[in-house]
Design an enzyme around this catalytic site. Structure first.
Site, PDB file in Angstrom:
ATOM      1  N   ASN A  12       0.966  -1.283  -0.029  1.00 35.66           N
ATOM      2  CA  ASN A  12      -0.014   0.097   0.040  1.00 35.66           C
ATOM      3  C   ASN A  12       0.729   1.377   0.042  1.00 35.66           C
ATOM      4  O   ASN A  12       1.568   1.542   1.106  1.00 35.66           O
ATOM      5  CB  ASN A  12      -0.992  -0.046   1.393  1.00 35.66           C
ATOM      6  CG  ASN A  12      -1.873   1.135   1.272  1.00 35.66           C
ATOM      7  OD1 ASN A  12      -1.883   1.908   0.566  1.00 35.66           O
ATOM      8  ND2 ASN A  12      -2.288   1.284   2.447  1.00 35.66           N
ATOM      9  N   TRP A  13       1.016   1.728  -1.161  1.00 35.89           N
ATOM     10  CA  TRP A  13       1.856   3.070  -1.059  1.00 35.89           C
ATOM     11  C   TRP A  13       1.334   4.226  -0.810  1.00 35.89           C
ATOM     12  O   TRP A  13       2.040   5.317  -0.352  1.00 35.89           O
ATOM     13  CB  TRP A  13       2.025   3.229  -2.694  1.00 35.89           C
ATOM     14  CG  TRP A  13       3.185   2.434  -3.183  1.00 35.89           C
ATOM     15  CD1 TRP A  13       3.614   1.225  -2.947  1.00 35.89           C
ATOM     16  CD2 TRP A  13       4.043   2.539  -4.640  1.00 35.89           C
ATOM     17  NE1 TRP A  13       4.480   0.725  -3.633  1.00 35.89           N
ATOM     18  CE2 TRP A  13       4.823   1.374  -4.819  1.00 35.89           C
ATOM     19  CE3 TRP A  13       4.117   3.682  -5.507  1.00 35.89           C
ATOM     20  CZ2 TRP A  13       5.708   1.395  -5.876  1.00 35.89           C
ATOM     21  CZ3 TRP A  13       4.586   3.519  -6.606  1.00 35.89           C
ATOM     22  CH2 TRP A  13       5.770   2.398  -6.632  1.00 35.89           C
ATOM     23  N   LYS A  14      -0.020   4.264  -0.112  1.00 34.58           N
ATOM     24  CA  LYS A  14      -0.803   5.155   0.264  1.00 34.58           C
ATOM     25  C   LYS A  14      -0.378   6.735  -0.541  1.00 34.58           C
ATOM     26  O   LYS A  14      -0.310   6.570  -1.744  1.00 34.58           O
ATOM     27  CB  LYS A  14      -0.034   5.883   1.733  1.00 34.58           C
ATOM     28  CG  LYS A  14      -0.104   4.390   2.767  1.00 34.58           C
ATOM     29  CD  LYS A  14       0.103   4.494   4.006  1.00 34.58           C
ATOM     30  CE  LYS A  14      -0.242   3.295   4.735  1.00 34.58           C
ATOM     31  NZ  LYS A  14       0.058   3.233   6.172  1.00 34.58           N
ATOM     32  N   GLU A 169      -5.126  -4.718  10.614  1.00 35.95           N
ATOM     33  CA  GLU A 169      -4.201  -3.924  10.973  1.00 35.95           C
ATOM     34  C   GLU A 169      -4.272  -2.851  12.189  1.00 35.95           C
ATOM     35  O   GLU A 169      -5.163  -1.993  12.010  1.00 35.95           O
ATOM     36  CB  GLU A 169      -4.058  -2.840   9.658  1.00 35.95           C
ATOM     37  CG  GLU A 169      -3.975  -3.231   8.416  1.00 35.95           C
ATOM     38  CD  GLU A 169      -3.207  -2.276   7.347  1.00 35.95           C
ATOM     39  OE1 GLU A 169      -2.101  -2.615   6.830  1.00 35.95           O
ATOM     40  OE2 GLU A 169      -3.792  -1.098   7.253  1.00 35.95           O
ATOM     41  N   GLY A 235       3.232  -0.975   4.089  1.00 41.56           N
ATOM     42  CA  GLY A 235       3.142   0.170   3.984  1.00 41.56           C
ATOM     43  C   GLY A 235       4.510   0.581   3.410  1.00 41.56           C
ATOM     44  O   GLY A 235       4.987   0.420   2.249  1.00 41.56           O
ATOM     45  N   GLY A 236       5.130   1.404   4.369  1.00 41.02           N
ATOM     46  CA  GLY A 236       6.348   1.955   4.048  1.00 41.02           C
ATOM     47  C   GLY A 236       7.582   1.116   3.497  1.00 41.02           C
ATOM     48  O   GLY A 236       8.266   1.716   2.515  1.00 41.02           O
TER      49      GLY A 236
HETATM   50  P1  13P Z   1       3.215   0.518   7.359  1.00 43.36           P
HETATM   51  O1  13P Z   1       3.762  -0.614   6.999  1.00 43.36           O
HETATM   52  O2  13P Z   1       4.060   1.494   7.018  1.00 43.36           O
HETATM   53  O3  13P Z   1       3.190   0.524   9.189  1.00 43.36           O
HETATM   54  O4  13P Z   1       1.700   0.616   7.109  1.00 43.36           O
HETATM   55  C1  13P Z   1       0.832  -0.445   6.958  1.00 43.36           C
HETATM   56  C2  13P Z   1      -0.419  -0.122   6.218  1.00 43.36           C
HETATM   57  O5  13P Z   1      -1.075   0.679   6.765  1.00 43.36           O
HETATM   58  C3  13P Z   1      -0.529  -0.789   5.036  1.00 43.36           C
HETATM   59  O6  13P Z   1      -1.924  -0.536   4.723  1.00 43.36           O
END
Ligand code: 13P
Length: 251
Positions: A12-14, A169, A235-236
């Site tokens: 998830n690149w957000k 999550e 995410g990151g």
């Molecule tokens: P991180 O891996 O950056 O904690 O983010 C998790 C997330 O929200 C994936 O949707």
């Protein structure tokens, strides 16, 4: 991990990623085609601006794509929104719905999340429905009750017959570097699995349950070993090809 289910590792690149980030996808695609075939489905959910480009360039390496949100309607007067039909048209196979950042930042309720998941089904996409408790809810011993309620209301009845993914999550683990213990993850995932089997019978056995929240190359293996964890929502660590590939390899 439950071996009869094909795991899913989704990035998830957000709100991250510009045209320059396409080089990371290229790099990941090369790593995946050079190495041994991954034992999981690999998905990238980039910002909508990059979705069509990444869908096109990644297809030959087996990487699939997803959106990060969709509107419950398939078209209409909804300025700034994106429909599941549009995501499918841009090459997506998945769409994340009910991410805690949308629940918190856009006031999304479980009922709204369910209608978004139904819109995903209607467009032929697989929704990745996110659930998870806040730090205060965990402190109060409410984690399982909160997640159970979110699953009950956000997951539509159609999930009995159509592919759906659920991502646990914990809000306090997202982007913080904190993760629950593997025992805590096991407890929540077992609870979700039991709830799905009670509601959907045998098909509740095959719904993929992802863990998300500070998943990194260093902890992926331990988390992915947990029974009823069928992959990760990352995410990151999905923004850099090397890190994401290391997590994919941990499967
Ligand atoms: P991180 O891996 O950056 O904690 O983010 C998790 C997330 O929200 C994936 O949707």
């Amino acid at each position: 991990m439950t071996t009869s289910i094909t795991p899913l590792i989704a990035g998830n690149w957000k709100m991250n990623g510009l045209m320059a980030s396409l080089s990371e996808v290229q790099k990941l695609a090369e790593m995946l085609t050079r190495g041994t075939a991954p034992r999981c489905t690999v998905a990238i959910c980039p910002p909508a601006t990059l979705l069509a480009r990444i869908s096109e360039m990644a297809a030959s390496s087996g990487i699939v794509t997803g959106g990060q949100d969709c509107h419950p309607a398939q078209s209409g007067a909804h300025t700034g929104d994106i429909s599941a039909t549009m995501l499918a048209d841009a090459g997506a196979q998945f769409v994340i719905v009910g991410h805690s950042e949308r629940r918190a930042g856009h006031g999304e309720s479980d009922d709204l999340v369910r209608t978004k998941a139904q819109a995903a089904f209607a467009a032929g996409l697989t929704p990745i429905i996110c659930v998870g408790e806040t730090e205060a809810e965990r402190r109060d011993g409410q984690a399982e009750a909160v997640v159970g309620r979110q699953v009950a209301t956000s997951v539509p009845e159609e999930a009995q017959a159509i592919d759906v993914v659920i991502a646990y999550e914990p809000v306090w683990a997202i982007g913080t570097g904190l993760t629950p213990t593997t025992d805590d993850i096991r407890q929540v995932h077992d609870m979700i699995r039991a709830q799905l089997i009670e509601r959907f019978g045998d098909s509740g056995q095959t719904i993929r349950l992802l863990y998300g929240g500070s998943m990194k190359p260093a902890n992926a293996r331990d988390i992915l070993m947990v029974e009823n964890v069928n992959g990760g929502l990352v995410g990151g660590a999905s923004l850099l090809a090397n890190d994401f590939y290391a997590i994919i390899s941990a499967v």
